[in-house]
Design a protein around this motif. Sequence first.
Motif, short mmCIF file in Angstrom:
data_model
loop_
_atom_site.label_atom_id
_atom_site.label_comp_id
_atom_site.label_asym_id
_atom_site.label_seq_id
_atom_site.Cartn_x
_atom_site.Cartn_y
_atom_site.Cartn_z
N GLY A 35 0.71 -1.21 -0.07
CA GLY A 35 0.20 0.11 -0.10
C GLY A 35 0.89 1.36 -0.04
N TYR A 36 2.37 1.29 -0.18
CA TYR A 36 2.99 2.28 -0.09
C TYR A 36 2.94 3.01 -1.35
N PRO A 37 2.98 4.35 -1.14
CA PRO A 37 2.79 5.16 0.02
C PRO A 37 1.31 5.58 0.19
N ASP A 38 0.82 5.65 1.57
CA ASP A 38 -0.42 6.23 1.78
C ASP A 38 -0.44 7.33 2.82
N LYS A 39 0.32 8.02 2.77
CA LYS A 39 0.69 9.18 3.44
C LYS A 39 1.78 9.93 2.91
N PRO A 40 2.13 11.27 3.66
CA PRO A 40 2.99 12.33 2.81
C PRO A 40 4.47 11.59 3.29
N VAL A 41 5.42 11.74 2.18
CA VAL A 41 6.82 11.26 2.64
C VAL A 41 7.55 12.43 2.80
N THR A 42 8.51 12.55 3.86
CA THR A 42 9.19 13.70 4.12
C THR A 42 10.53 13.45 3.68
N LEU A 43 11.25 14.52 3.04
CA LEU A 43 12.50 14.86 2.65
C LEU A 43 13.27 15.27 3.59
N VAL A 44 14.22 14.87 4.55
CA VAL A 44 14.90 15.60 5.50
C VAL A 44 16.10 16.22 4.70
N VAL A 45 16.55 17.49 4.94
CA VAL A 45 17.58 18.26 4.58
C VAL A 45 18.45 18.80 5.93
N GLY A 46 19.45 18.42 5.89
CA GLY A 46 20.12 18.83 7.01
C GLY A 46 20.88 20.08 7.19
N TYR A 47 20.12 21.11 6.50
CA TYR A 47 20.58 22.44 6.44
C TYR A 47 19.49 23.28 6.18
N PRO A 48 19.60 24.62 6.82
CA PRO A 48 18.52 25.66 6.70
C PRO A 48 18.22 25.67 5.14
N ALA A 49 17.05 26.56 4.92
CA ALA A 49 16.41 26.83 3.55
C ALA A 49 17.21 27.71 2.79
N GLY A 50 17.41 27.41 1.46
CA GLY A 50 18.21 28.20 0.73
C GLY A 50 19.53 27.78 0.08
N GLY A 51 20.15 26.84 0.81
CA GLY A 51 21.57 26.13 0.53
C GLY A 51 21.21 25.19 -0.73
N SER A 52 22.50 24.59 -1.20
CA SER A 52 22.62 23.95 -2.59
C SER A 52 21.61 22.65 -2.21
N THR A 53 21.90 22.22 -1.06
CA THR A 53 21.03 20.77 -0.63
C THR A 53 19.73 20.88 -0.64
N ASP A 54 19.32 22.06 -0.01
CA ASP A 54 17.82 22.44 0.01
C ASP A 54 17.27 22.69 -1.32
N LEU A 55 18.22 23.14 -2.35
CA LEU A 55 17.61 23.44 -3.63
C LEU A 55 17.27 22.16 -4.39
N MET A 56 18.14 21.18 -3.98
CA MET A 56 18.07 19.95 -4.55
C MET A 56 16.84 19.35 -4.43
N ALA A 57 16.40 18.99 -3.09
CA ALA A 57 15.20 18.95 -2.44
C ALA A 57 13.91 19.45 -3.17
N ARG A 58 14.05 20.87 -3.19
CA ARG A 58 12.84 21.60 -3.50
C ARG A 58 12.73 21.47 -4.86
N THR A 59 13.93 21.05 -5.62
CA THR A 59 13.67 20.79 -7.34
C THR A 59 13.08 19.45 -7.48
N ILE A 60 13.52 18.39 -6.75
CA ILE A 60 12.83 17.16 -7.12
C ILE A 60 11.57 16.94 -6.35
N GLY A 61 11.24 17.60 -5.49
CA GLY A 61 10.24 17.35 -4.64
C GLY A 61 8.85 17.39 -5.27
N PRO A 62 8.31 18.41 -6.08
CA PRO A 62 7.16 18.35 -6.76
C PRO A 62 6.92 17.15 -7.59
#
Length: 332
Positions: A35-62
């Motif tokens: 049944g996976y997934p049947d609820k939201p999936v969380t992508l954890v980013v170990g840095y504040p918003a705005g950095g390069s890792t955060d940018l990667m997560a927000r680019t692939i997320g949608p």
Amino acid sequence: MNTESPLSLRRRALWPLLSTLGALTALAPLAQAEGYPDKPVTLVVGYPAGGSTDLMARTIGPELSRRLGTPVVIENLGGAGGAIGAQKVASAAADGYTLLVGANNEIAIKRLVAPASVKYELRDFTPLGLIASQPMVLVASPRTGVKTVADFMKQVKANPGKFTYGSSGVGTALHLAGEMIKDQGGLFMTHIPYRGVAPLTTDLLGSNVDYGVFVLSSGLPLIKSGKLLALGTTERKRSQATPDVPAVAETPALKNIDISSWFALLGPARLPEPVAARLKKALAETLQAPEVRKKLEETGSTVANPQLDLARFMAEESAKYKRIVEFARIEE
């Protein structure tokens, strides 16, 4: 005549029940995976918003959300150079709902420079796929007057110990890139660690530090505006985003320089195989989406080959970093 004791008889009677319970327990993860997934999936980013890792997560997320058919939420959990976020995922339930969009800093380097404080290993994650890699770039402050990597090497060699270079912190990929250049070029210069890109930028523009190493996406605005001079990028080949900037490796004395920042999707260890397979497929499809590829390439990133063996890649990268850490005696 039956000579079995009452205890043995009870054990024999219980055995089918115990076997059934064991089988049901073994099948439980598979049942959950169906049944996976049947609820939201969380992508954890170990840095504040705005950095390069955060940018990667927000680019692939949608797009990842569209492929999985469920909301994908970004959770920024900064601290300890990304290690707090990585530790959260390493300790999370192995159900596919808590994942890490991580960089090589916290995945492969941090445990080498801070073994006493980092409690996770590569084996504590399920590799799901490399997202992209991005070169770093060696830049010069205005006061140096240099124009090329050859100029840089000549200046530093003629004045051992006089010049400085900055990075966004001890034990980051940027720091390791600077130390690799020092090692292979036989250079003596002082590393100045900063708490992020912003203060490093301020000191470079104010000529309080001579050279700096940036992730290319962070350095591009400063390079394009002419505020800082890009001397060379750190991957073996030139970046498509900056074709006029040579690779550092084009300088003969530095021909073996090949290091990048890379970003990967990881889950906790022991993810059920059906869940891992679903996530790998969704990520591969996400990275083939034209809009996602366009956004990543505009940052100077190279989109990963979906066939790449991430576990092997991370092990090889860790061995490379270990050599640099030992050369430079880097520790936190």
